[in-house]
Structures are given as C-alpha cells and as structure tokens.
Enzyme design. Structure first.
Site, short mmCIF file in Angstrom:
data_model
loop_
_atom_site.label_atom_id
_atom_site.label_comp_id
_atom_site.label_asym_id
_atom_site.label_seq_id
_atom_site.Cartn_x
_atom_site.Cartn_y
_atom_site.Cartn_z
N ALA A 93 0.81 -1.22 0.00
CA ALA A 93 0.00 0.00 0.00
C ALA A 93 0.84 1.27 0.00
O ALA A 93 0.36 2.33 -0.36
CB ALA A 93 -0.92 0.00 1.22
N LYS A 94 2.10 1.17 0.45
CA LYS A 94 3.04 2.30 0.49
C LYS A 94 2.42 3.52 1.18
O LYS A 94 2.53 4.65 0.70
CB LYS A 94 3.53 2.65 -0.92
CG LYS A 94 4.26 1.49 -1.60
CD LYS A 94 4.76 1.85 -2.99
CE LYS A 94 5.52 0.69 -3.62
NZ LYS A 94 4.61 -0.45 -3.99
N ARG A 95 1.77 3.27 2.30
CA ARG A 95 1.18 4.36 3.07
C ARG A 95 2.25 5.20 3.74
O ARG A 95 3.37 4.75 3.96
CB ARG A 95 0.23 3.80 4.13
CG ARG A 95 -0.92 2.94 3.60
CD ARG A 95 -1.78 3.69 2.61
NE ARG A 95 -3.05 3.00 2.38
CZ ARG A 95 -3.80 3.18 1.31
NH1 ARG A 95 -3.41 4.02 0.36
NH2 ARG A 95 -4.95 2.55 1.19
#
Length: 270
Positions: A93-95
């Site tokens: 998700a690369k939040r």
C-alpha cells in the site's frame, strides 16, 4: 504467529525466497473471467497453485481499489489465511501520513484487510510510522532503495557523506526496529546498492521487487542480498508468474513459473 516468525517458517518449509505479487490488471484476466468474481477466481487460483512454492504473497491495493474490488481483496486475504495458514500476506500500500491518519491506515491494513505486513513510505518520519511499529506482531516494510529509475532523484542524494537511502536504512535499523518487526524495500535493479543496505542492517529482511519484467538479475540479488544462512530476502515477482498464460491453464503455468523462479533463486543460496 507473528509476521517475522511466519516468514522464517515459510523460508524453511517451502525452501523458498519467492514472494508472488498479486496485481490483477484490467484486460489481462484469462478468457471467461471478468468483474469482481473474475478477479477473485484468478487470484485465488494463482494462490492455490503456488502456495507450496512461496514465502509470501503481496497483493497491491491499487490494483483492487481502482476496480472497486476492495471486497475481493478482503476475501482473497481471508482465503490465504484459511487455506494456506502460515504463508504471510504483505499489503503493498506504500502508506505514509501524519500520525492521526496513520492510525487509520494501520487499522485498514491490519484490522480491515487482516494483512500480516504492509509497505510504508518513511518520508514523513517516525511519528507517521509509529502506529504500525506498535503492532509488534505485524511486519513494517519501509521503502529504502526502490527499483524504479526515478528512485535516484531523492534516494541517492548526498546526506552527510552517505546517500539518503543508507541514512534511511541506518535509522530504521538503529532507532525504529525496537520490536524487531521492520523490513526494507530494496530493488533488484540496484544490486550493489542492495548490498550496501545489507551491510548496514544485518539480518533484517529485505523485500526485493524488480525481478522479471523490470530486469533484475537473480544471481546479483543473491550475491549482494542474502544473509549468511541463505535467507533474508523476499524476492518479488508479479507479472512473470501471474500472466505466464492467458489461457485456461493459467494456474498451472503460474505454478511452473513460480517453481522455476524458486529453483533459480535456490541455485545461489549456498
């Protein structure tokens, strides 16, 4: 079982460092599969065909959300946990956001989707990652030296005599990994830089995208990135396995592609 324990067990049990990315693309599903049910069937069959060959699965959230298929993603992760217990799921998700928002992103990844780990962007600093780090049973996989060509725009900048990506690796290994649940993303397309990261972080696991369609070399990754016991890596492949066939034999061909990749990796584990 927490993420790190599950990962180490999968490395040993399946004799594999292969992580399969689950990235369903519109228009690339085999004939007869369409819509949300088609996405689920496709990903489920890929998982069922490869579960004995991998150390992790990595569904990419945007590939589901863009098709209004978040419910499919929930069902898929539940299926993996139910039918293939012990294979960890990494939500790609690369939040990365301020602390109050990060709490909700952590709940999304770990409570809504029931992922075992999540990819994160450390650019906003420790407070943006803290809600994830506090979940000691979950994996926190932080971007370090990414596989894309533009990664060098910031990651390679000089930062007090070392490139920024090395400062990121040092900080995470020294200051953020108190619960022992951190890992780093280091692209296969930069094997020498991957080696520099390995020397800084010791045995910390590295998620390595870029093999296959992006041109990463398995031997170079293994020489530079493996730990002394021949593990330490989650070598990710998506398209080369998912789309090994566009026909009704797609799951069988995915199994074959995953097995070939596992064998190729294992040649360099000793």
């Amino acid at each position: 079982m927490n993420f790190m324990t599950a990962l180490k067990d999968a490395w040993r049990r399946n004799d594999s460092l292969v992580c399969v990315g689950l990235d369903p693309e519109p228009g690339r599903l085999p004939a007869g599969l369409s819509g949300n049910e088609g996405i689920f069937t496709f990903c489920r069959d890929i998982v069922d065909a490869t579960a004995g060959l991998v150390c992790a699965y990595k569904p990419q959230i945007a590939h589901f959300a863009a098709q209004r298929a978040e419910g499919v993603l929930e069902r898929l992760i539940a299926h993996i946990h139910d039918k293939h217990p012990g294979i960890p799921v990494i939500l790609d998700a690369k939040r990365g956001d301020i602390g109050s928002t990060a709490k909700h992103y952590a709940a999304e990844a770990f409570d809504r989707y029931d992922a075992d780990a999540v990819t994160l962007n450390p650019y906003l600093g420790h407070d943006s990652i803290a809600p994830f780090l506090e979940r000691a049973d979950k994996g926190v996989i932080l971007l370090c030296r990414t596989s894309n060509p533009g990664g060098k725009d910031f990651q390679a900048l000089d930062c007090g005599g070392e490139p920024l990506y090395i400062r990121v690796a040092e900080t995470i290994a020294r200051d953020w990994n108190g619960n022992g649940n951190c890992a780093l993303v280091t692209g296969a397309t930069w094997p020498e830089e991957l080696g520099r990261v390995r020397r800084v972080v010791g045995d910390m696991p590295l998620l390595v995208p870029g093999i296959g369609a992006q041109g990463g070399d398995v031997k170079a990754v293994m020489v530079n990135g493996k730990t002394a016991d021949g593990t330490g890596l989650m070598i990710s492949s998506s398209r080369a396995i998912l789309y090994a066939s566009a026909g009704p034999d797609f799951a069988d061909l995915a199994h074959r592609a995953a097995d070939e990749m596992r064998k190729s990796v294992n040649l360099f584990r000793i």
